[in-house]
Scaffold this motif. Structure first.
Motif, PDB file in Angstrom:
ATOM      1  N   GLU A   3       0.821  -1.212   0.000  1.00  0.00           N
ATOM      2  CA  GLU A   3       0.000   0.000   0.000  1.00  0.00           C
ATOM      3  C   GLU A   3       0.852   1.257   0.000  1.00  0.00           C
ATOM      4  N   ARG A   4       1.919   1.277   0.796  1.00  0.00           N
ATOM      5  CA  ARG A   4       2.726   2.498   0.855  1.00  0.00           C
ATOM      6  C   ARG A   4       3.485   2.723  -0.452  1.00  0.00           C
ATOM      7  N   GLU A   5       3.793   1.630  -1.178  1.00  0.00           N
ATOM      8  CA  GLU A   5       4.447   1.776  -2.477  1.00  0.00           C
ATOM      9  C   GLU A   5       3.469   2.351  -3.495  1.00  0.00           C
ATOM     10  N   LYS A   6       2.206   1.919  -3.390  1.00  0.00           N
ATOM     11  CA  LYS A   6       1.182   2.466  -4.278  1.00  0.00           C
ATOM     12  C   LYS A   6       1.032   3.964  -4.054  1.00  0.00           C
ATOM     13  N   ARG A   7       1.081   4.355  -2.784  1.00  0.00           N
ATOM     14  CA  ARG A   7       0.953   5.774  -2.477  1.00  0.00           C
ATOM     15  C   ARG A   7       2.124   6.565  -3.049  1.00  0.00           C
ATOM     16  N   ALA A   8       3.327   5.992  -2.934  1.00  0.00           N
ATOM     17  CA  ALA A   8       4.519   6.687  -3.443  1.00  0.00           C
ATOM     18  C   ALA A   8       4.461   6.866  -4.950  1.00  0.00           C
ATOM     19  N   MET A   9       3.987   5.818  -5.647  1.00  0.00           N
ATOM     20  CA  MET A   9       3.917   5.878  -7.103  1.00  0.00           C
ATOM     21  C   MET A   9       2.771   6.786  -7.568  1.00  0.00           C
ATOM     22  N   GLY A  10       1.699   6.852  -6.737  1.00  0.00           N
ATOM     23  CA  GLY A  10       0.510   7.579  -7.170  1.00  0.00           C
ATOM     24  C   GLY A  10       0.503   9.039  -6.805  1.00  0.00           C
ATOM     25  N   ARG A  11       1.484   9.490  -6.015  1.00  0.00           N
ATOM     26  CA  ARG A  11       1.469  10.873  -5.545  1.00  0.00           C
ATOM     27  C   ARG A  11       1.834  11.882  -6.630  1.00  0.00           C
ATOM     28  N   ILE A  12       2.581  11.440  -7.642  1.00  0.00           N
ATOM     29  CA  ILE A  12       2.990  12.363  -8.695  1.00  0.00           C
ATOM     30  C   ILE A  12       1.753  12.779  -9.491  1.00  0.00           C
ATOM     31  N   ARG A  13       1.463  14.065  -9.466  1.00  0.00           N
ATOM     32  CA  ARG A  13       0.188  14.559  -9.969  1.00  0.00           C
ATOM     33  C   ARG A  13       0.288  15.084 -11.391  1.00  0.00           C
ATOM     34  N   THR A  14      -0.832  14.991 -12.094  1.00  0.00           N
ATOM     35  CA  THR A  14      -0.944  15.609 -13.409  1.00  0.00           C
ATOM     36  C   THR A  14      -2.398  15.961 -13.662  1.00  0.00           C
ATOM     37  N   ASP A  15      -2.622  17.084 -14.341  1.00  0.00           N
ATOM     38  CA  ASP A  15      -3.966  17.488 -14.756  1.00  0.00           C
ATOM     39  C   ASP A  15      -4.232  17.114 -16.208  1.00  0.00           C
ATOM     40  N   LEU A  16      -3.247  16.567 -16.891  1.00  0.00           N
ATOM     41  CA  LEU A  16      -3.364  16.285 -18.318  1.00  0.00           C
ATOM     42  C   LEU A  16      -3.863  14.861 -18.564  1.00  0.00           C
ATOM     43  N   ALA A  17      -4.974  14.741 -19.297  1.00  0.00           N
ATOM     44  CA  ALA A  17      -5.508  13.429 -19.637  1.00  0.00           C
ATOM     45  C   ALA A  17      -4.505  12.654 -20.488  1.00  0.00           C
ATOM     46  N   LEU A  18      -3.756  13.353 -21.332  1.00  0.00           N
ATOM     47  CA  LEU A  18      -2.763  12.718 -22.195  1.00  0.00           C
ATOM     48  C   LEU A  18      -1.710  11.985 -21.368  1.00  0.00           C
ATOM     49  N   GLU A  19      -1.269  12.584 -20.259  1.00  0.00           N
ATOM     50  CA  GLU A  19      -0.240  11.961 -19.444  1.00  0.00           C
ATOM     51  C   GLU A  19      -0.787  10.751 -18.689  1.00  0.00           C
ATOM     52  N   THR A  20      -2.067  10.773 -18.370  1.00  0.00           N
ATOM     53  CA  THR A  20      -2.691   9.593 -17.759  1.00  0.00           C
ATOM     54  C   THR A  20      -2.703   8.438 -18.752  1.00  0.00           C
ATOM     55  N   GLU A  22      -0.616   8.023 -21.241  1.00  0.00           N
ATOM     56  CA  GLU A  22       0.769   7.579 -21.423  1.00  0.00           C
ATOM     57  C   GLU A  22       1.201   6.642 -20.310  1.00  0.00           C
ATOM     58  N   LYS A  23       0.755   6.898 -19.075  1.00  0.00           N
ATOM     59  CA  LYS A  23       1.120   6.032 -17.948  1.00  0.00           C
ATOM     60  C   LYS A  23       0.544   4.633 -18.147  1.00  0.00           C
ATOM     61  N   PHE A  24      -0.698   4.559 -18.629  1.00  0.00           N
ATOM     62  CA  PHE A  24      -1.303   3.245 -18.893  1.00  0.00           C
ATOM     63  C   PHE A  24      -0.568   2.526 -20.025  1.00  0.00           C
ATOM     64  N   GLU A  25      -0.147   3.290 -21.036  1.00  0.00           N
ATOM     65  CA  GLU A  25       0.583   2.686 -22.153  1.00  0.00           C
ATOM     66  C   GLU A  25       1.932   2.147 -21.697  1.00  0.00           C
ATOM     67  N   GLU A  26       2.599   2.878 -20.801  1.00  0.00           N
ATOM     68  CA  GLU A  26       3.875   2.405 -20.245  1.00  0.00           C
ATOM     69  C   GLU A  26       3.696   1.080 -19.504  1.00  0.00           C
ATOM     70  N   LYS A  60     -13.967   5.703 -15.056  1.00  0.00           N
ATOM     71  CA  LYS A  60     -13.497   5.169 -13.780  1.00  0.00           C
ATOM     72  C   LYS A  60     -12.023   4.808 -13.842  1.00  0.00           C
ATOM     73  N   THR A  61     -11.622   4.198 -14.948  1.00  0.00           N
ATOM     74  CA  THR A  61     -10.219   3.805 -15.116  1.00  0.00           C
ATOM     75  C   THR A  61      -9.308   5.022 -15.204  1.00  0.00           C
ATOM     76  N   MET A  62      -9.742   6.031 -15.954  1.00  0.00           N
ATOM     77  CA  MET A  62      -8.954   7.245 -16.146  1.00  0.00           C
ATOM     78  C   MET A  62      -8.989   8.167 -14.932  1.00  0.00           C
ATOM     79  N   GLY A  63     -10.020   8.012 -14.107  1.00  0.00           N
ATOM     80  CA  GLY A  63     -10.178   8.910 -12.968  1.00  0.00           C
ATOM     81  C   GLY A  63     -10.603  10.302 -13.397  1.00  0.00           C
ATOM     82  N   ARG A  64     -11.315  10.370 -14.528  1.00  0.00           N
ATOM     83  CA  ARG A  64     -11.772  11.651 -15.080  1.00  0.00           C
ATOM     84  C   ARG A  64     -13.187  11.492 -15.618  1.00  0.00           C
ATOM     85  N   PRO A  65     -13.960  12.585 -15.691  1.00  0.00           N
ATOM     86  CA  PRO A  65     -15.327  12.502 -16.215  1.00  0.00           C
ATOM     87  C   PRO A  65     -15.350  12.146 -17.695  1.00  0.00           C
ATOM     88  N   GLN A  66     -16.477  11.583 -18.139  1.00  0.00           N
ATOM     89  CA  GLN A  66     -16.655  11.320 -19.559  1.00  0.00           C
ATOM     90  C   GLN A  66     -16.667  12.630 -20.331  1.00  0.00           C
TER      91      GLN A  66
END
Length: 309
Positions: A3-20, A22-26, A60-66
């Motif tokens: 859980e704490r590793e998930k928090r560390a990886m998830g803390r880096i923030r972005t407002d750009l849908a494109l970067e979200t 890209e993370k899934f593609e990686e 839901k997967t993207m964490g952003r509205p339709q």
């Protein structure tokens, strides 16, 4: 993953849908219900990516509205080249016209979000300063008073931030919306990016509204069609990046040599919680914000330049 590793990886923030995306593609994760369209204009050196979130599962997967997220990447956007910025303004206007409600004479309320006293956050207020405001002229003299038979009504608002007003931004805007009854609200805000290369070089447009302060963890009530009762279009430029991102990018070559588990453990040790409260911006951000605000305001001025009867 712990859980704490998930928090560390998830803390880096972005407002750009494109970067979200890209993370899934990686991570080689397929996202159902999301359509991606890419286009590169070699002559103008502008890459446009359209992300359409079409289903609840995709949202839901993207964490952003339709909705639709249009990202314009322009490497020279931070350079003082008037001709290049003029092309960006034209592209912005072209995309805006696709997102606006289909109506001959629109009543638009343009809102400049952010704190004018903090340079990286002053984008929205600065855009309003350069905007061609017409509502008062139309209210007083009618469209003929402007020399047109048909014209869009544009009003502007800089609501400030809660520390300055003691009120939620959404409360102020909702009050103005109820009084002036616009057809659309256009909200402009500074964003946070995951990638340093996108700082002040990217513009995101979306028809889903905007969440003020979300990129820097300062969550305020969202500006959406649900909260305001009218269509809301968000325009944003990433002006800051999480300090943890810079650390991770600086160590990218070293991390590539590690196994996945070793990489997670290393990041957990190196990226301390204190880094996640720090955000970085380029040293010339004051001049850059002035240029960007003018480019966006010119794009909006072109968008509302002439209404069709």
């Amino acid at each position: 993953m712990k859980e704490r590793e998930k928090r560390a990886m998830g803390r880096i923030r972005t407002d750009l849908a494109l970067e979200t995306i890209e993370k899934f593609e990686e991570d080689q994760v397929e996202i159902r219900g999301v359509v991606i369209e890419e286009n590169y204009n070699k002559e103008k050196d502008i890459k446009t990516t359209v992300v359409k979130i079409e289903t609840e599962n995709g949202a839901k997967t993207m964490g952003r509205p339709q909705g639709i997220y249009i990202t314009m990447e322009a490497p020279n956007l931070s350079v003082p080249d008037e001709d290049y910025h003029r092309e960006i303004s034209k592209e912005l206007a072209r995309h805006m016209k696709k997102l606006l409600p289909e109506k001959g004479e629109l009543k638009a309320l343009v809102v400049g979000l952010g704190n004018r006293e903090i340079t990286p956050d002053a984008l929205g207020p600065d855009v309003i300063s350069n905007l061609h405001i017409t509502r008062h002229l139309i209210e007083e003299y009618g469209t003929l008073g402007m020399g047109e038979t048909c014209a869009h009504s544009v009003s502007g608002l800089v609501p400030g931030v809660m520390a300055q007003t003691g009120m939620e931004t959404m409360e102020i805007i909702r009050g103005v919306v109820e009084e002036t009854k616009p057809d659309v609200v256009i909200a402009i805000d500074a964003l946070a990016a995951r990638s340093v290369k996108r700082l002040n070089r990217t513009i995101q447009l979306t028809d889903t509204g905007i969440q003020p302060g979300s990129g820097v963890g300062n969550h305020r009530n969202g500006l959406t069609e649900t909260t305001l009762g009218v269509k809301v279009i968000g325009i944003g430029v990433p002006t800051v990046v999480d300090a943890a991102t810079i650390v991770q990018d600086a160590m990218s070559h070293l991390l590539d040599a590690l196994e996945e588990q070793e990489k997670k453990e290393f990041l957990e040790e190196m990226i301390t919680p204190s880094l996640h409260s720090m955000f970085m911006t380029p040293k010339d951000v004051d001049e850059t914000i002035k240029r960007l605000s003018y480019t966006i305001s010119e794009g909006l001025n072109l968008t509302f330049a002439k209404a069709e009867a």
